[in-house]
Scaffold this active site. Structure first.
Site, PDB file in Angstrom:
ATOM      1  N   GLU A 131       0.828  -1.212   0.000  1.00 30.46           N
ATOM      2  CA  GLU A 131       0.000   0.000   0.000  1.00 30.46           C
ATOM      3  C   GLU A 131       0.865   1.266   0.000  1.00 30.46           C
ATOM      4  OE1 GLU A 131      -3.473   2.282   2.597  1.00 30.46           O
ATOM      5  OE2 GLU A 131      -2.821   0.292   3.190  1.00 30.46           O
ATOM      6  N   LYS A 168      -2.729  -2.030  -3.092  1.00 30.64           N
ATOM      7  CA  LYS A 168      -3.803  -1.111  -2.694  1.00 30.64           C
ATOM      8  C   LYS A 168      -3.345   0.307  -3.024  1.00 30.64           C
ATOM      9  CE  LYS A 168      -6.587   0.038   1.402  1.00 30.64           C
ATOM     10  NZ  LYS A 168      -6.691  -0.155   2.877  1.00 30.64           N
TER      11      LYS A 168
END
Length: 198
Positions: A131, A168
């Site tokens: 992420e 993500k």
């Protein structure tokens, strides 16, 4: 306090509408992973009773900003956490960095760290969610995303065929910017980080 928090989370998770029909995965704190719901470890309950894939948050927060980014703080107990997470039926992990400026050196540091720790997670038998969050308020957001895409593809290309990751990302300014990442054979799934948008 943690007992009350877990009671609240238990009420939410055991609600009939909280199911795999609407929710793909759930990211847990270590304290939640260590507790039980209706006699089962939380991760096991999520998968076996709800059809929801359990992940563990493994980062320890962000370092101070440097080169326009915030990399993750050191995680000296990561191997221990990964071993415990595997024993408690976690499918994978989640870890977050933040990018605020279109500084190629800084962005490269973020991506390199995400893939380095990601490989450690893969070696432990878990699937990492990488992420590298882009600050959606940054005036350089679109330029950041172009550099980030290039660096992520380099990282994906370097993975062995047996090593797959999830990614993500903040919603990009340019439509379909990340399609090449979505289609990459080493990317299990790309999920949207929508936080911050009105």
């Amino acid at each position: 306090m943690y007992e009350m928090v877990h009671e609240m989370r238990t009420r939410m998770i055991t609600t009939p509408s909280f199911s795999g029909e609407k929710i793909i995965g759930a990211i847990l704190f270590e304290n939640t992973m260590d507790r039980e719901i209706e006699g089962l470890p939380t991760g096991q309950f999520l998968w076996e009773k709800k059809g929801i894939v359990p992940f563990i948050k493994c980062d320890k927060g962000l370092a101070d900003e440097a080169d326009g980014v915030q990399v993750m703080k050191p995680m000296p107990q990561l191997d221990e956490l990964l071993k415990k997470s595997k024993s408690k039926d976690m499918f994978g992990t989640k870890m977050r960095s933040v990018i605020k400026k279109a500084n190629k050196g800084g962005i490269t540091k973020v991506v390199d760290q995400q893939f380095e720790v990601g490989q450690q997670i893969l070696d432990a038998g878990l699937c990492p969610i990488l992420e590298p969050e882009v600050d959606i308020t940054s005036p350089e957001k679109e330029a950041i995303e172009e550099i980030l895409k290039e660096e992520l593809i380099k990282g994906l290309d370097a993975l062995k065929p047996c090593c797959n990751v999830m990614i993500k990302l903040s919603l990009p300014t340019k439509v379909n910017l990340y399609k090449e990442i979505i289609d990459h054979p080493r990317c299990v799934r790309l999920v949207a980080l929508s936080g911050g948008y009105p």
